[in-house]
Design an enzyme around this catalytic site. Structure first.
Site, PDB file in Angstrom:
ATOM      1  N   HIS A 182     -12.123   8.341  -0.215  1.00  0.00           N
ATOM      2  CA  HIS A 182     -12.549   7.400  -1.241  1.00  0.00           C
ATOM      3  C   HIS A 182     -13.478   8.051  -2.264  1.00  0.00           C
ATOM      4  CE1 HIS A 182     -11.447   5.040   2.280  1.00  0.00           C
ATOM      5  NE2 HIS A 182     -11.372   3.958   1.541  1.00  0.00           N
TER       6      HIS A 182
ATOM      7  N   GLU B  26       1.131   4.369  -2.826  1.00  0.00           N
ATOM      8  CA  GLU B  26       0.841   4.965  -4.123  1.00  0.00           C
ATOM      9  C   GLU B  26       2.084   5.623  -4.726  1.00  0.00           C
ATOM     10  OE1 GLU B  26      -2.729   4.020  -2.111  1.00  0.00           O
ATOM     11  OE2 GLU B  26      -1.125   5.381  -1.426  1.00  0.00           O
TER      12      GLU B  26
ATOM     13  N   GLN C  94      -6.186   2.831  -6.093  1.00  0.00           N
ATOM     14  CA  GLN C  94      -7.440   2.207  -5.676  1.00  0.00           C
ATOM     15  C   GLN C  94      -8.606   3.192  -5.610  1.00  0.00           C
ATOM     16  OE1 GLN C  94      -8.010   0.289  -1.600  1.00  0.00           O
ATOM     17  NE2 GLN C  94      -7.663  -1.508  -2.909  1.00  0.00           N
ATOM     18  N   PHE C  95      -8.328   4.407  -5.133  1.00  0.00           N
ATOM     19  CA  PHE C  95      -9.305   5.493  -5.123  1.00  0.00           C
ATOM     20  C   PHE C  95      -8.585   6.779  -5.488  1.00  0.00           C
ATOM     21  CE2 PHE C  95     -11.137   2.403  -2.230  1.00  0.00           C
ATOM     22  CZ  PHE C  95     -12.490   2.412  -2.551  1.00  0.00           C
TER      23      PHE C  95
ATOM     24  N   LEU D  81       0.848  -1.186   0.000  1.00  0.00           N
ATOM     25  CA  LEU D  81       0.000   0.000   0.000  1.00  0.00           C
ATOM     26  C   LEU D  81       0.886   1.238   0.000  1.00  0.00           C
ATOM     27  CD1 LEU D  81      -2.761   1.281   0.077  1.00  0.00           C
ATOM     28  CD2 LEU D  81      -2.790   1.010   2.552  1.00  0.00           C
TER      29      LEU D  81
ATOM     30  N   GLY E 120      -8.697   9.678  -4.313  1.00  0.00           N
ATOM     31  CA  GLY E 120      -8.170  10.410  -3.162  1.00  0.00           C
ATOM     32  C   GLY E 120      -6.890   9.827  -2.597  1.00  0.00           C
ATOM     33  N   PHE E 121      -6.525   8.625  -3.020  1.00  0.00           N
ATOM     34  CA  PHE E 121      -5.273   8.015  -2.567  1.00  0.00           C
ATOM     35  C   PHE E 121      -4.091   8.419  -3.444  1.00  0.00           C
ATOM     36  CE2 PHE E 121      -7.492   4.033  -0.596  1.00  0.00           C
ATOM     37  CZ  PHE E 121      -8.198   4.869   0.248  1.00  0.00           C
ATOM     38  N   SER E 122      -4.348   9.206  -4.484  1.00  0.00           N
ATOM     39  CA  SER E 122      -3.264   9.557  -5.416  1.00  0.00           C
ATOM     40  C   SER E 122      -2.343  10.637  -4.866  1.00  0.00           C
ATOM     41  CB  SER E 122      -3.854  10.036  -6.747  1.00  0.00           C
ATOM     42  OG  SER E 122      -4.570  11.259  -6.590  1.00  0.00           O
ATOM     43  N   TYR E 123      -2.773  11.325  -3.829  1.00  0.00           N
ATOM     44  CA  TYR E 123      -1.999  12.476  -3.355  1.00  0.00           C
ATOM     45  C   TYR E 123      -0.588  12.119  -2.877  1.00  0.00           C
ATOM     46  CZ  TYR E 123      -6.831  14.140  -3.382  1.00  0.00           C
ATOM     47  OH  TYR E 123      -8.130  14.413  -3.738  1.00  0.00           O
ATOM     48  N   PRO E 124      -0.362  10.996  -2.186  1.00  0.00           N
ATOM     49  CA  PRO E 124       1.017  10.656  -1.827  1.00  0.00           C
ATOM     50  C   PRO E 124       1.930  10.453  -3.035  1.00  0.00           C
ATOM     51  CG  PRO E 124      -0.525   9.388  -0.504  1.00  0.00           C
ATOM     52  CD  PRO E 124      -1.321  10.062  -1.566  1.00  0.00           C
TER      53      PRO E 124
END
Length: 336
Positions: free
Chosen positions: A141, A72, A94-95, A70, A97-101
């Site tokens: 998400h 990104e 996966q979502f 996990l 909103g998880f792209s920020y890292p």
């Protein structure tokens, strides 16, 4: 490879939803080209949280279907390295909103690699991102922050609104030598089925789609909002033309302006927050190049300028047919 018309008698079709279209396209493209690898969190044994990659691990093995930790930042960074060595990676975030890292990798490498190497290094990679609200999940998400990717030159940003589009656009994206962000509106992942050709086909990565022709007002929209715009068009006393942008970057400026100049009115419907959403750019575009044709100011029906709320009030936050109807009626009733 030209698009296949599912309405033609000699074209074999099956009824698919968007998730199935994505899954079958990944399978078809991986079978066609050994350079294609997919990677992401939970994409292997469980087939992804939405089951978009179901069955691919068993078919193609762990060297081509890579179940990652996990991270990104690691997923996108690894995909960049793979693309630089002539693979065609399809990483999944996966979502949205998880792209920020991974935003550093996106800006420093994905968006700039071709330019910073003087055109010597292409990155043929397609970043799949389920995005948007509508599934009663937690805040990260549910994000619809496509503006971040659209603002980066050097990257194509695509958003299908139908299963037919999902298949043709994803195949084109994977075969494209440019990096592509492929946004999948999970609000309608399983919302409806339609006939989709089972054979390979591609769709253009730079053309909008006229969903409905009309004479009174143009509605510009994309993704899950297309169906809300269609519902609104049935409710108003106006002849509504609906343009599905399809390609958010680069925009199909010619189709947009041609429609607005014809109707003289423009409404933008999107799920993202209002301030600096793509609707602001579309409004500026229309005002710069079609102001003399407008019969009313451009109106936007959008999300609100707040963080995505808890799921118990999600329905009040999300842009819907009612909000789109109000915007259309507002431009139709405008008087100088």
């Amino acid at each position: 490879m030209a698009p296949l018309d599912p309405d033609e008698d000699d074209v074999e079709t099956e009824d698919w939803n968007i998730v199935t279209a994505v899954n079958r396209t990944l399978h078809q493209e991986m079978d066609r080209d050994d350079a294609i690898r997919i990677l992401g969190y939970d994409i292997g044994p469980i087939g992804g949280v939405f089951r978009a990659t179901e069955g691919l691990l068993d078919e193609f093995g762990s060297n081509r279907v890579i179940d990652t930790p996990l991270s990104e930042n690691g997923i996108v960074g690894t995909a960049v390295g793979m693309a630089m060595r002539d693979d065609r990676p399809v990483p999944e975030i996966q979502f949205k909103g998880f792209s920020y890292p991974a935003f550093g990798q996106f800006m420093y490498a994905v968006a700039k690699m071709y330019e910073r190497t003087g055109g010597d290094t292409e990155l043929p990679m397609t970043i799949r991102m389920p995005y948007g609200g509508g599934i009663k999940a937690l805040e990260y998400h549910q994000e619809s922050t496509e503006t971040f990717e659209i603002h980066a030159p050097g990257v194509r940003v695509l958003c299908p609104s139908t299963p037919y589009q999902a298949k043709g656009l994803l195949a084109s994206s994977i075969r494209c030598d440019d990096p592509v962000v492929f946004m999948e509106p999970k609000r309608i992942y399983r919302g409806f089925d339609e006939p989709v050709p089972t054979e390979e086909y591609t769709l253009p990565l730079d053309e909008a789609r006229t969903v409905r022709e009309g004479e009174d007002v143009t509605v510009l929209t994309w993704g899950a909002m297309v169906r809300h715009a269609e519902s609104a068009a049935e409710e108003v006393d106006a002849d509504v033309e609906i343009i599905d942008l399809v390609t958010l970057s680069p925009l199909d400026v010619e189709t947009i302006l041609e429609s607005v100049k014809k109707t003289g009115r423009c409404v933008v419907v999107h799920e993202a927050r209002r301030t600096l959403g793509l609707g602001a750019e579309l409004s500026a575009l229309v005002n710069e190049y079609a102001l003399d044709r407008l019969k009313a100011p451009v109106k936007r029906a959008t999300g609100y300028d707040v963080h995505f709320p808890d799921n118990d009030i999600e329905d009040d936050y999300l842009t819907d047919a009612e909000r789109a109807t109000f915007a259309i009626e507002a431009v139709m009733s405008y008087e100088y």
